[in-house]
Motif scaffolding. Sequence first.
Motif, short mmCIF file in Angstrom:
data_model
loop_
_atom_site.label_atom_id
_atom_site.label_comp_id
_atom_site.label_asym_id
_atom_site.label_seq_id
_atom_site.Cartn_x
_atom_site.Cartn_y
_atom_site.Cartn_z
N VAL A 1 1.43 -2.95 2.14
CA VAL A 1 0.45 -2.42 3.09
C VAL A 1 -0.78 -3.31 3.08
CG1 VAL A 1 1.27 -0.05 2.84
CG2 VAL A 1 -0.54 -0.90 1.32
N PRO A 2 -1.57 -3.29 4.16
CA PRO A 2 -2.77 -4.13 4.22
C PRO A 2 -3.76 -3.80 3.11
CG PRO A 2 -2.21 -3.27 6.39
CD PRO A 2 -1.35 -2.55 5.41
N GLY A 3 -4.37 -4.86 2.55
CA GLY A 3 -5.40 -4.69 1.55
C GLY A 3 -6.72 -5.23 2.07
N LYS A 4 -7.65 -5.54 1.16
CA LYS A 4 -8.96 -6.07 1.55
C LYS A 4 -8.97 -7.58 1.69
CE LYS A 4 -10.87 -2.00 1.45
NZ LYS A 4 -11.34 -1.33 2.67
N GLY A 5 -7.87 -8.23 1.28
CA GLY A 5 -7.82 -9.69 1.39
C GLY A 5 -8.67 -10.41 0.36
N LEU A 6 -9.06 -9.72 -0.71
CA LEU A 6 -9.93 -10.33 -1.72
C LEU A 6 -9.19 -11.38 -2.54
CD1 LEU A 6 -11.76 -7.09 -2.90
CD2 LEU A 6 -12.62 -8.85 -1.35
N GLY A 7 -7.90 -11.13 -2.81
CA GLY A 7 -7.13 -12.10 -3.58
C GLY A 7 -7.01 -13.43 -2.86
N ARG A 8 -6.82 -13.38 -1.56
CA ARG A 8 -6.69 -14.60 -0.77
C ARG A 8 -7.97 -15.44 -0.86
NH1 ARG A 8 -2.89 -15.68 2.82
NH2 ARG A 8 -2.26 -13.47 2.88
N LYS A 9 -9.12 -14.77 -0.95
CA LYS A 9 -10.40 -15.50 -1.00
C LYS A 9 -10.56 -16.33 -2.27
CE LYS A 9 -12.95 -12.17 1.85
NZ LYS A 9 -14.07 -11.19 1.89
N ILE A 10 -9.87 -15.94 -3.34
CA ILE A 10 -9.97 -16.70 -4.60
C ILE A 10 -8.70 -17.49 -4.89
CG2 ILE A 10 -11.68 -15.14 -5.62
CD1 ILE A 10 -9.44 -13.81 -7.18
N GLY A 11 -7.86 -17.64 -3.85
CA GLY A 11 -6.68 -18.48 -3.99
C GLY A 11 -5.45 -17.79 -4.54
N TYR A 12 -5.48 -16.48 -4.63
CA TYR A 12 -4.34 -15.73 -5.16
C TYR A 12 -4.02 -14.55 -4.24
CZ TYR A 12 -4.22 -18.42 -9.47
OH TYR A 12 -4.09 -19.44 -10.38
N ALA A 13 -3.36 -14.85 -3.15
CA ALA A 13 -3.00 -13.79 -2.21
C ALA A 13 -2.06 -12.79 -2.88
CB ALA A 13 -2.33 -14.39 -0.98
N THR A 14 -2.31 -11.52 -2.64
CA THR A 14 -1.49 -10.48 -3.26
C THR A 14 -0.88 -9.56 -2.21
OG1 THR A 14 -3.39 -9.00 -3.51
CG2 THR A 14 -2.88 -10.47 -5.36
N ALA A 15 0.24 -8.97 -2.58
CA ALA A 15 0.88 -7.95 -1.75
C ALA A 15 0.53 -6.60 -2.36
CB ALA A 15 2.39 -8.15 -1.73
N ASN A 16 -0.11 -5.76 -1.57
CA ASN A 16 -0.50 -4.42 -2.03
C ASN A 16 0.65 -3.45 -1.76
OD1 ASN A 16 -3.67 -4.62 -2.58
ND2 ASN A 16 -3.16 -5.87 -0.79
N LEU A 17 1.10 -2.77 -2.82
CA LEU A 17 2.24 -1.88 -2.70
C LEU A 17 1.81 -0.43 -2.59
CD1 LEU A 17 4.64 -3.41 -5.39
CD2 LEU A 17 4.45 -3.99 -2.97
N GLU A 18 2.52 0.31 -1.75
CA GLU A 18 2.30 1.75 -1.61
C GLU A 18 3.45 2.47 -2.30
OE1 GLU A 18 0.71 4.19 2.06
OE2 GLU A 18 2.86 3.82 2.28
N LEU A 19 3.14 3.17 -3.37
CA LEU A 19 4.17 3.84 -4.16
C LEU A 19 4.05 5.36 -4.03
CD1 LEU A 19 3.95 1.77 -7.47
CD2 LEU A 19 5.28 1.28 -5.41
N GLN A 20 5.19 6.03 -4.15
CA GLN A 20 5.23 7.49 -4.06
C GLN A 20 5.72 8.09 -5.37
OE1 GLN A 20 4.09 9.17 -1.40
NE2 GLN A 20 3.66 7.28 -0.27
N ASN A 21 4.81 8.56 -6.20
CA ASN A 21 5.15 9.31 -7.42
C ASN A 21 6.21 8.62 -8.28
OD1 ASN A 21 4.81 11.56 -9.16
ND2 ASN A 21 6.63 12.55 -8.34
N GLN A 22 5.98 7.35 -8.57
CA GLN A 22 6.89 6.60 -9.43
C GLN A 22 6.26 6.38 -10.81
OE1 GLN A 22 8.90 3.21 -7.39
NE2 GLN A 22 7.89 3.94 -5.55
N ALA A 23 7.08 6.39 -11.84
CA ALA A 23 6.61 6.26 -13.21
C ALA A 23 6.02 4.86 -13.43
CB ALA A 23 7.75 6.51 -14.19
N LEU A 24 4.80 4.82 -13.95
CA LEU A 24 4.09 3.55 -14.13
C LEU A 24 3.59 3.39 -15.56
CD1 LEU A 24 1.94 3.62 -10.87
CD2 LEU A 24 3.85 2.06 -11.33
#
Length: 309
Positions: A196-219
């Motif tokens: 899902v879309p994020g704030k794009g902060l990782g891309r600004k420091i050279g490390y683009a990230t994929a933001n995951l949307e999880l539903q009640n999964q064990a973490l």
Amino acid sequence: MQSTKSAKNDVRRESARDVILTFGVFDGVHIAHQIVIGRVVDQASALGIDAVVISFDPHPALSISGKAPPVLTTAARKIELMKSLGVDRIVAEDFNERFSRLSPEEFVRDILIGRFHAREVVVGHDCAFGKDRAGDKWVLKKLGEEYGFAVDAVEPYRLNGDIVSSTRIRAAITRGDLDLTRRLLGRLHSVSGPVVPGKGLGRKIGYATANLELQNQALPPFGVYAVQAHVRENQFCGILNMGSQPTFGRNDFQIEVHLLDFQGDLYGQSVEVFFVKKIRNERAFASLRELADQIRQDEVVAREVFNAG
């Protein structure tokens, strides 16, 4: 007048083709589940009939108490794992309020016999079914005698002296014991969800990230992890950060993954990430430059983890 015993036999004879089956939640499809399912598959194969798994979904606790524990496997992942074990048919049984009110005998008569024509039912040592969990392996064996099917209750499987269970695995994940989790599951623990879309902060420091949307999964606990990521048919190594993003002055949970040596757009795609090893705890940094320097160090550690594996 037809006797009750005869009527039950008539229910049994409606079958066009018998099956061997098991039923339950099977959250995690862990090593003890695999033994039960393996027994079903082996015995069905020997008889030339179908091996069937009836998987309760959602978790029965949701219908009974209104709250379910975090899941070890999504419904889709559970089906995938069961197929890999050789199951012929997997039925996701909607565990709704009506279903939860079935008595043990109604469950056997209407579901196991009426719908699936079970010749044999394989269950774990702690099997429970029917309203208020009134049915157990002994009740099932008694009903099996009445309705004409065999019952095979598999003994509990232990690892390091303790019984393997989904509850034990959740506890191991919660305290961050990834090694024990791996041994209990028979594989690395994973979570999955859409990007899902994020704030794009990782891309600004050279490390683009994929933001995951999880539903009640064990973490596992908050922190930075070396992970393997599956995107469609492709596999990547990556760094996963999970927590509240204290560097940015936030307190909202977020889970994001940076895929090493990847370029492209993942928005809307489903990503499954497998936890390999924890690199460090989450912490706040004084500046974005300091954060970027730390991520570069995290990448070095992650690559060492993958090269060692």
